[in-house]
Scaffold this motif. Structure first.
Motif, PDB file in Angstrom:
ATOM      1  N   LEU A  62     -43.288  60.574  -2.842  1.00  0.00           N
ATOM      2  CA  LEU A  62     -43.732  61.931  -2.523  1.00  0.00           C
ATOM      3  C   LEU A  62     -44.050  62.019  -1.042  1.00  0.00           C
ATOM      4  CD1 LEU A  62     -46.186  64.127  -4.571  1.00  0.00           C
ATOM      5  CD2 LEU A  62     -46.353  64.049  -2.083  1.00  0.00           C
ATOM      6  N   ILE A  63     -43.490  63.029  -0.378  1.00  0.00           N
ATOM      7  CA  ILE A  63     -43.761  63.244   1.042  1.00  0.00           C
ATOM      8  C   ILE A  63     -44.105  64.707   1.295  1.00  0.00           C
ATOM      9  CG2 ILE A  63     -42.298  61.344   1.833  1.00  0.00           C
ATOM     10  CD1 ILE A  63     -40.144  63.406   2.521  1.00  0.00           C
ATOM     11  N   SER A  64     -44.870  64.938   2.355  1.00  0.00           N
ATOM     12  CA  SER A  64     -45.199  66.292   2.803  1.00  0.00           C
ATOM     13  C   SER A  64     -44.490  66.546   4.125  1.00  0.00           C
ATOM     14  CB  SER A  64     -46.716  66.443   3.001  1.00  0.00           C
ATOM     15  OG  SER A  64     -47.409  66.170   1.795  1.00  0.00           O
ATOM     16  N   VAL A  65     -43.823  67.698   4.244  1.00  0.00           N
ATOM     17  CA  VAL A  65     -43.048  67.986   5.448  1.00  0.00           C
ATOM     18  C   VAL A  65     -43.359  69.375   5.976  1.00  0.00           C
ATOM     19  CG1 VAL A  65     -41.162  66.480   4.695  1.00  0.00           C
ATOM     20  CG2 VAL A  65     -41.048  68.916   4.197  1.00  0.00           C
ATOM     21  N   LYS A  66     -43.342  69.503   7.287  1.00  0.00           N
ATOM     22  CA  LYS A  66     -43.426  70.812   7.923  1.00  0.00           C
ATOM     23  C   LYS A  66     -42.015  71.362   8.078  1.00  0.00           C
ATOM     24  CE  LYS A  66     -47.673  69.930  10.546  1.00  0.00           C
ATOM     25  NZ  LYS A  66     -48.281  69.851  11.910  1.00  0.00           N
ATOM     26  N   VAL A  67     -41.876  72.656   7.851  1.00  0.00           N
ATOM     27  CA  VAL A  67     -40.564  73.276   8.024  1.00  0.00           C
ATOM     28  C   VAL A  67     -40.382  73.674   9.485  1.00  0.00           C
ATOM     29  CG1 VAL A  67     -40.466  74.089   5.661  1.00  0.00           C
ATOM     30  CG2 VAL A  67     -41.485  75.555   7.398  1.00  0.00           C
ATOM     31  N   GLU A  68     -39.124  73.780   9.907  1.00  0.00           N
ATOM     32  CA  GLU A  68     -38.799  74.124  11.279  1.00  0.00           C
ATOM     33  C   GLU A  68     -38.126  75.490  11.335  1.00  0.00           C
ATOM     34  OE1 GLU A  68     -37.121  71.127  13.845  1.00  0.00           O
ATOM     35  OE2 GLU A  68     -37.315  69.621  12.273  1.00  0.00           O
ATOM     36  N   ASN A  69     -38.357  76.212  12.421  1.00  0.00           N
ATOM     37  CA  ASN A  69     -37.677  77.484  12.634  1.00  0.00           C
ATOM     38  C   ASN A  69     -36.206  77.255  12.936  1.00  0.00           C
ATOM     39  OD1 ASN A  69     -39.951  79.107  12.246  1.00  0.00           O
ATOM     40  ND2 ASN A  69     -40.567  78.932  14.393  1.00  0.00           N
ATOM     41  N   GLY A  70     -35.374  78.132  12.418  1.00  0.00           N
ATOM     42  CA  GLY A  70     -33.948  78.002  12.651  1.00  0.00           C
ATOM     43  C   GLY A  70     -33.593  77.982  14.118  1.00  0.00           C
ATOM     44  N   ALA A  71     -34.306  78.772  14.924  1.00  0.00           N
ATOM     45  CA  ALA A  71     -34.011  78.841  16.352  1.00  0.00           C
ATOM     46  C   ALA A  71     -34.323  77.540  17.067  1.00  0.00           C
ATOM     47  CB  ALA A  71     -34.796  79.978  16.992  1.00  0.00           C
ATOM     48  N   ASP A  72     -35.263  76.767  16.537  1.00  0.00           N
ATOM     49  CA  ASP A  72     -35.680  75.520  17.188  1.00  0.00           C
ATOM     50  C   ASP A  72     -34.994  74.296  16.603  1.00  0.00           C
ATOM     51  OD1 ASP A  72     -37.511  77.096  18.616  1.00  0.00           O
ATOM     52  OD2 ASP A  72     -39.022  76.864  17.036  1.00  0.00           O
ATOM     53  N   CYS A  73     -34.147  74.500  15.620  1.00  0.00           N
ATOM     54  CA  CYS A  73     -33.565  73.389  14.882  1.00  0.00           C
ATOM     55  C   CYS A  73     -32.089  73.249  15.216  1.00  0.00           C
ATOM     56  CB  CYS A  73     -33.753  73.631  13.390  1.00  0.00           C
ATOM     57  SG  CYS A  73     -32.857  72.492  12.337  1.00  0.00           S
ATOM     58  N   PRO A  74     -31.657  72.066  15.691  1.00  0.00           N
ATOM     59  CA  PRO A  74     -30.244  71.876  16.015  1.00  0.00           C
ATOM     60  C   PRO A  74     -29.380  71.631  14.780  1.00  0.00           C
ATOM     61  CG  PRO A  74     -31.436  69.852  16.445  1.00  0.00           C
ATOM     62  CD  PRO A  74     -32.475  70.878  16.052  1.00  0.00           C
ATOM     63  N   GLU A  75     -29.995  71.453  13.628  1.00  0.00           N
ATOM     64  CA  GLU A  75     -29.231  71.157  12.425  1.00  0.00           C
ATOM     65  C   GLU A  75     -28.583  72.420  11.862  1.00  0.00           C
ATOM     66  OE1 GLU A  75     -31.439  68.617   9.740  1.00  0.00           O
ATOM     67  OE2 GLU A  75     -32.305  67.498  11.409  1.00  0.00           O
ATOM     68  N   THR A  76     -27.653  72.244  10.952  1.00  0.00           N
ATOM     69  CA  THR A  76     -26.765  73.334  10.559  1.00  0.00           C
ATOM     70  C   THR A  76     -26.890  73.675   9.071  1.00  0.00           C
ATOM     71  OG1 THR A  76     -24.952  71.782  10.113  1.00  0.00           O
ATOM     72  CG2 THR A  76     -25.115  72.703  12.345  1.00  0.00           C
ATOM     73  N   TYR A  77     -26.283  74.805   8.723  1.00  0.00           N
ATOM     74  CA  TYR A  77     -26.220  75.228   7.337  1.00  0.00           C
ATOM     75  C   TYR A  77     -24.974  76.084   7.134  1.00  0.00           C
ATOM     76  CZ  TYR A  77     -27.265  77.250   2.828  1.00  0.00           C
ATOM     77  OH  TYR A  77     -27.187  77.629   1.521  1.00  0.00           O
ATOM     78  N   ILE A  78     -24.252  75.802   6.070  1.00  0.00           N
ATOM     79  CA  ILE A  78     -23.080  76.596   5.702  1.00  0.00           C
ATOM     80  C   ILE A  78     -23.505  77.578   4.610  1.00  0.00           C
ATOM     81  CG2 ILE A  78     -20.790  76.506   4.630  1.00  0.00           C
ATOM     82  CD1 ILE A  78     -20.452  73.714   5.792  1.00  0.00           C
ATOM     83  N   PRO A  79     -23.285  78.917   4.820  1.00  0.00           N
ATOM     84  CA  PRO A  79     -22.404  79.513   5.826  1.00  0.00           C
ATOM     85  C   PRO A  79     -23.066  79.828   7.169  1.00  0.00           C
ATOM     86  CG  PRO A  79     -23.131  81.183   4.279  1.00  0.00           C
ATOM     87  CD  PRO A  79     -23.699  79.891   3.793  1.00  0.00           C
ATOM     88  N   HIS A  80     -24.397  79.999   7.199  1.00  0.00           N
ATOM     89  CA  HIS A  80     -25.053  80.317   8.471  1.00  0.00           C
ATOM     90  C   HIS A  80     -26.556  80.194   8.285  1.00  0.00           C
ATOM     91  CE1 HIS A  80     -26.588  84.196   6.985  1.00  0.00           C
ATOM     92  NE2 HIS A  80     -25.436  84.297   6.343  1.00  0.00           N
TER      93      HIS A  80
END
Length: 272
Positions: free
Chosen positions: A104-122
């Motif tokens: 089990l881990i706890s994570v903070k989410v990142e804003n799309g504008a600040d994140c270099p990672e991708t998502y299909i379709p957008h």
């Protein structure tokens, strides 16, 4: 206390079978429960006809209710690859493990504008993403592969309102994050969001396909490389549950469907 010792490889661990945390959000039928994708909450009605009324408050002999809900939208549920393929695949046929080593881990989410990672379709600049780099950061200190059979992810901030929220938008995973989860050999993914995918994604479900290793836009089970994996959505891991290794008991309702209500229980692990 009922101590239970178990082996993972050559090592021995212990749990207290009376000490567990329930990660499930019950399906509420009072109109105030959880819902997603803009759908109304779950509902209930009294069974009645010309000769019977299923309500003791109205003179009936017993209470008999009809419940209306959607497993994918109204509470903690576990789904299998049957969610996205043409063939019928049932969760109860896929889920074989009674006890599953988990992290089990706890994570903070990142804003799309600040994140270099991708998502299909957008992705949009104001989207909130669970990213590969965040997962790697958290799993650096929890890197025991024996406990990566299941991965439980709690997003921060962790408000109790997750139990009753009406989701129209929600955090989701970057494609790189799901690829990292697959690379680590995770078979059972549990999350406190409505979907591992963006809620508006043109019906692509790219993260579901990455997790089950199904080609983009494919619906043929024969093309799926990992039909044994499950995804559990809409959990709630309260703040008093510590990050770390645990044993997961993933209870599912005996419904014959691609998604069924479920009750994940986690037991903290000790070294005897």
């Amino acid at each position: 206390m009922t101590a239970v010792d178990f082996h993972i490889g050559p090592r021995v661990y212990r749990i207290d079978s009376s000490n567990y945390f329930d990660l499930s959000i019950p399906v509420a039928f009072d109109g105030a429960g959880l819902s997603a994708f803009g759908l109304p909450p779950a509902g209930v009605s009294t069974v009645e006809n010309a000769w019977f009324v299923g309500d003791t408050r109205r003179g009936g002999s017993c209470n008999v209710k009809e419940y209306q809900f959607i497993p994918h939208c109204h509470g903690t549920h576990t789904e299998c690859v049957g969610h996205i393929v043409d063939q019928e695949v049932l969760v109860t046929e896929i889920l074989k493990d009674a006890w599953i080593p988990a992290t089990l881990i706890s994570v903070k989410v990142e804003n799309g504008a600040d994140c270099p990672e991708t998502y299909i379709p957008h992705k949009a600049d104001d989207d909130r993403l669970i990213t590969r780099r965040t997962l790697i950061e958290k799993l650096t200190s929890l890197d025991d592969e024996d406990f990566h059979q299941a991965l439980i992810i709690r997003t921060l901030p962790n408000s109790p309102s997750k139990r009753t929220w009406r989701y129209v938008t929600a955090p989701y995973f970057s494609n790189e994050a799901v690829a990292e989860i697959v690379r680590r050999g995770v078979e059972h993914l549990l999350v406190d969001i409505p979907s591992v995918d963006r809620m508006e994604d043109e019906g692509r479900l790219s993260n579901h396909r990455l997790f089950w290793e199904l080609p983009p836009d494919a619906h043929d089970l024969n093309l799926c490389k990992a039909p044994f994996r499950t995804i559990t959505e809409f959990i709630f891991a309260a703040d008093n549950i510590p990050d770390g290794y645990c044993l997961l008991e993933l209870q599912v309702a005996p419904f014959l469907g691609d998604a069924v209500p479920s009750r994940p229980l986690v037991y903290p692990v000790e070294v005897p």
